[in-house]
Motif scaffolding. Structure first.
Motif, short mmCIF file in Angstrom:
data_model
loop_
_atom_site.label_atom_id
_atom_site.label_comp_id
_atom_site.label_asym_id
_atom_site.label_seq_id
_atom_site.Cartn_x
_atom_site.Cartn_y
_atom_site.Cartn_z
N TYR A 112 0.85 -1.18 0.00
CA TYR A 112 0.00 0.00 0.00
C TYR A 112 0.88 1.24 0.00
O TYR A 112 2.00 1.21 0.48
N ARG A 116 -3.81 3.06 -0.13
CA ARG A 116 -4.26 2.61 -1.46
C ARG A 116 -3.42 1.41 -1.88
O ARG A 116 -2.20 1.42 -1.77
N GLU A 135 -5.25 -0.90 -6.88
CA GLU A 135 -5.86 0.35 -7.36
C GLU A 135 -4.90 1.24 -8.14
O GLU A 135 -5.28 1.92 -9.08
N ILE A 141 -10.27 -1.62 0.53
CA ILE A 141 -10.41 -0.25 0.06
C ILE A 141 -10.66 0.60 1.30
O ILE A 141 -11.57 0.31 2.08
#
Lengths: 112, 112
Positions: free
Chosen positions: A35, A44, A59, B101
């Motif tokens: 992340y 993220r 993502e 998320i």
């Protein structure tokens, strides 16, 4: 157990340089992930792996590569560093049968 | 894909009072909802989580409620203490894929 370890703790790069952030865990966790955390934002997901030899994009994968040759290690490669990649990077792993993500201490990266 | 919104961004409460942080999510297939606490310069740490098959879960002063119909979940902290001061993040995922998320975070300030 050392848990999830990350090296280095801090790094300064110039634009265009490449480097590898290291992540290792000694808990035999199959799932690992990377992340990034920017100020005022949640984490993220960049890339993740469900086991050795298997990786997939999250993502925000652009500009980053990963590989998973062993269960223990999950390095993150920055191919050509950009100022937009200045961030704190966390590696995490999840044990089988659980959903709790165990985080490493983070790497603070600055790209000038 | 999934989107998680978190409110408020900052919450200031008197020591001993209760604090409530709310999150909404967009993917009706999400079924795992953790809450993480992050102190300054530290890694996120799981404080409580809930699966979609229950509506509420409690652990001492901390509770989480889930409304699947409305697609929102909340963190409740009672009898707040100075050590509760931190940034709190909600997250959502399908439990089958571990891909969290995250919300943008709530900075909780406990006033003495």
């Amino acid at each position: 157990n050392a848990g999830v370890t990350q090296t280095p703790k801090f790094q300064v790069l110039k634009t265009g340089q490449s480097m590898t952030l290291q992540c290792a865990q000694d808990m035999n966790h199959e799932y690992m992930s990377w992340y990034r955390q920017d100020p005022g934002m949640g984490l993220r997901l960049i890339h993740y792996s469900v086991g050795a030899g298997i990786t997939d994009q999250g993502e925000v994968p652009n500009g980053y590569n990963v590989s998973r040759s062993t269960t223990e290690d999950f390095p993150l490669r920055l191919l050509s560093a950009a100022p937009s990649q200045t961030s704190v990077y966390f590696c995490a792993s999840v044990p089988a049968g659980s959903y709790e993500q165990y985080f490493g201490p983070g790497t603070r990266l600055t790209v000038t | 894909g999934e989107n998680v919104e978190q409110h408020p961004s900052t919450l200031s409460v008197q020591e001993g009072d209760s604090a409530v942080i709310k999150c909404t999510y967009s993917d009706s297939a999400s079924n795992y909802f953790p809450w993480y606490k992050q102190e300054l310069g530290k890694r996120p740490q799981l404080i409580i989580d809930i699966r979609s098959n229950v509506g509420e879960k409690k652990d001492q002063r901390i509770a989480v409620t889930l409304n699947k119909t409305a697609k929102h979940f909340s963190l409740h902290i009672t009898e707040t203490q100075p050590e509760d001061s931190a940034v709190y993040f909600c997250a959502a995922s399908r439990a089958s894929n571990y891909q969290l998320i995250w919300g943008a975070g709530t900075k909780l300030i406990i006033k003495p």
